[in-house]
Design an enzyme around this catalytic site. Structure first.
Site, short mmCIF file in Angstrom:
data_model
loop_
_atom_site.label_atom_id
_atom_site.label_comp_id
_atom_site.label_asym_id
_atom_site.label_seq_id
_atom_site.Cartn_x
_atom_site.Cartn_y
_atom_site.Cartn_z
CG ASP A 4 0.49 9.10 4.15
OD1 ASP A 4 1.56 9.13 3.51
OD2 ASP A 4 0.01 8.05 4.63
N GLY B 286 -1.08 -3.54 -2.30
CA GLY B 286 -1.35 -2.11 -2.10
C GLY B 286 -2.71 -1.83 -1.49
CB SER C 45 -3.80 -1.06 3.77
OG SER C 45 -3.18 0.06 3.26
CB SER C 46 -2.94 -7.13 3.87
OG SER C 46 -1.59 -7.07 3.46
CB SER C 47 0.79 -4.41 6.69
OG SER C 47 0.70 -3.29 5.86
CG ASP D 96 -2.02 2.82 4.51
OD1 ASP D 96 -2.40 3.64 3.65
OD2 ASP D 96 -0.92 2.26 4.47
C1 GLA Z 1 1.85 3.21 2.05
C2 GLA Z 1 1.95 3.92 3.39
C3 GLA Z 1 0.99 5.09 3.45
C4 GLA Z 1 1.21 6.02 2.26
C5 GLA Z 1 1.19 5.23 0.95
C6 GLA Z 1 1.56 6.07 -0.24
O1 GLA Z 1 0.58 2.63 1.90
O2 GLA Z 1 1.67 3.03 4.43
O3 GLA Z 1 1.13 5.77 4.66
O4 GLA Z 1 2.40 6.73 2.42
O5 GLA Z 1 2.08 4.13 0.99
O6 GLA Z 1 0.60 7.03 -0.49
#
Ligand code: GLA
Length: 463
Positions: A64, A159, A161-163, A206
């Site tokens: 991304d 991994g 994406s809680s943030s 995310d």
């Molecule tokens: C984290 C970042 C995303 C992406 C992933 C790896 O989640 O926040 O933007 O870069 O790592 O794919």
């Protein structure tokens, strides 16, 4: 009571698909708990609820921020906020897990001082600051109560994406409090920039997944910004008869910030070097486009010509390091470190191709082929991008050898966290038992395994 009625109807809409009555009741209790704490903390009723889900990335890792392709899906684990607008610029926040997350307050401005590293308030500060930079005096403060407790909250540090759940929910709450109706793409893009506040230079995946999630679908997202400032996205139906199982390695990826930024840096060095030959190149994504006009074979050759390793000292001496880190104030290039350019760029270019192919095979309903692409993506993340760790490898092997598994890969930034596996629905119970047994042999612990549903994206419910 109007609140209870409209809330129940909303919950049915948001969480109704694939869930039973008991599940809806549990969700209702979460929202009521947030509302109760709101009354206790602020002495009045909340004026709205909002929520934002976590995500699992199915394929397209570390593409991304290279303007490439990704394919995540929002999951049925979210962070909810009960909120009420304030007439001033103050933000006050409480958390239902008061022992873990202490209350805080700050004043919104275009430069909000951060709390200590890792403090939960930083995600809300980041969202508020970015909103204020964009909308200035139109932004208003709010009183907030946040709820993200397990098992329904977005799991932290694995991994998923809680943030981002917290950042998107907070931005939605503050925008709503300010009377700003942010269109989805705007919300997602601003939230991704808001998250830079905590020091990682992540991309947009995310936040777009959290905003644009839809049950039964993955989100195919092209992270190259179009001339009108938007991004091309498409919802791809997930194949029927299969489930996504998240297998938590139990290794929390807490200290990934500097390694994550190192990967961003290595890709940028690759672009810098390639620009000597193609000045029109803007990102690694352009390599595969008409802009450069190379066939796959030619492109593969070009990638092989990039240096495998370059020392930080050399990159500093040549001014390359300075040229590509202007917007990464916290990142330090280490003179004594070797930076790996060729394999990082190769991962990104090949991963982009895999995402495009994945969208095609999923549309054609070919789950087997998609599973193979997931396996390939994992090998590339492990060998070329080097973001895996032994516990994740053990988990991938456990998943791969379990019944009904079509493909398995590390998901998210890496260095720990979850493996996502595509599993035949009928074989899920056997899959879970086999993974549990095998991973337990490796780690001595019972792993957390989560059969997840893809879910609806972030929303606000005015009360
Ligand atoms: C984290 C970042 C995303 C992406 C992933 C790896 O989640 O926040 O933007 O870069 O790592 O794919």
């Amino acid at each position: 009571m109007r609140e209870r009625h409209s809330l129940s109807a909303w919950l049915q809409e948001v969480y109704g698909h694939g869930h039973d009555e008991a599940e809806l009741e549990t969700q209702l209790v979460r929202y009521q708990e947030a509302a109760t704490l709101f009354r206790q903390s602020f002495g009045c009723e909340p004026a709205f609820f909002c929520r934002a889900p976590g995500r699992v990335n199915l394929i397209g890792e570390h593409t991304d921020y290279n303007c490439g392709f990704v394919m995540p899906t929002a999951i049925d684990r979210d962070i909810i906020i009960a909120g009420r607008p304030r007439p001033d610029m103050l933000v006050r926040a409480h958390n239902v897990e008061a022992g873990k997350y202490e209350p805080f307050e700050f004043v919104i401005s275009a430069q909000i001082p951060p709390a200590g590293t890792g403090h939960w308030s930083n995600y809300i500060r980041g969202a508020a600051q970015r909103l204020c930079q964009e909308y200035g005096a139109a932004v208003r403060g709010a009183d907030l109560v946040v709820a993200g407790r397990a098992p329904h909250g977005t799991p932290i540090g694995v991994g998923l994406s809680s943030s981002t759940s917290l950042t998107v929910a907070a931005m939605l709450a503050l925008a709503h409090s300010s009377g700003l109706a942010l269109e989805g793409q705007r919300l997602a893009a601003l939230a991704s920039e808001g998250e830079w506040y905590v020091g990682t230079r992540g991309g947009i995946m995310d936040q777009f997944a959290s905003v644009f999630g839809r049950g039964g679908h993955a989100l195919f997202l092209d992270c190259l910004r179009l001339p009108d400032g938007t991004y091309r996205l498409e919802r791809i139906p997930l194949p029927a008869g299969y489930r996504l199982v998240l297998c938590n390695s139990g290794v929390r990826h807490e200290n990934t910030r500097s390694e994550f930024n190192t990967r961003v840096f290595e890709c940028r060095v690759g672009v810098y070097m390639l620009r000597q030959q193609w000045p029109q190149l803007r990102s690694l994504r352009d390599l595969d486009s008409e802009r450069i006009g190379l066939s796959h074979e030619e492109l593969n050759r070009v990638l092989e010509e990039l240096p495998d390793e370059v020392s930080g000292e050399e990159l500093l001496r040549q001014g390359v390091a300075q040229a590509v880190t202007g917007d990464m104030p916290h990142f330090r290039v280490e003179p004594g470190r070797l930076y790996r350019v060729r394999r990082r760029c190769r991962h990104v270019v090949c991963e982009n191709r895999r995402v495009v192919q994945s969208a095609e095979v999923l549309k054609a309903g070919n789950a087997e082929l998609f599973g193979q692409l997931m396996d390939e993506a994992h090998r590339s993340a492990r060998d070329d991008y080097e973001v895996s760790v032994p516990a994740v490898e053990a988990m991938v092997e456990a998943a791969r050898s379990a019944p009904g598994c079509l493909g398995a890969r590390i998901t998210g930034a890496g260095w720990g966290g979850c493996v996502v596996a595509l599993v035949e629905e009928a074989a899920v119970p056997e899959f879970l038992a086999a993974v549990q047994e095998r991973y337990c042999l490796y780690s001595g612990r019972v792993p957390e395994l989560l059969v997840c549903n893809s879910a609806t994206g972030a929303q606000v419910l005015p009360l």
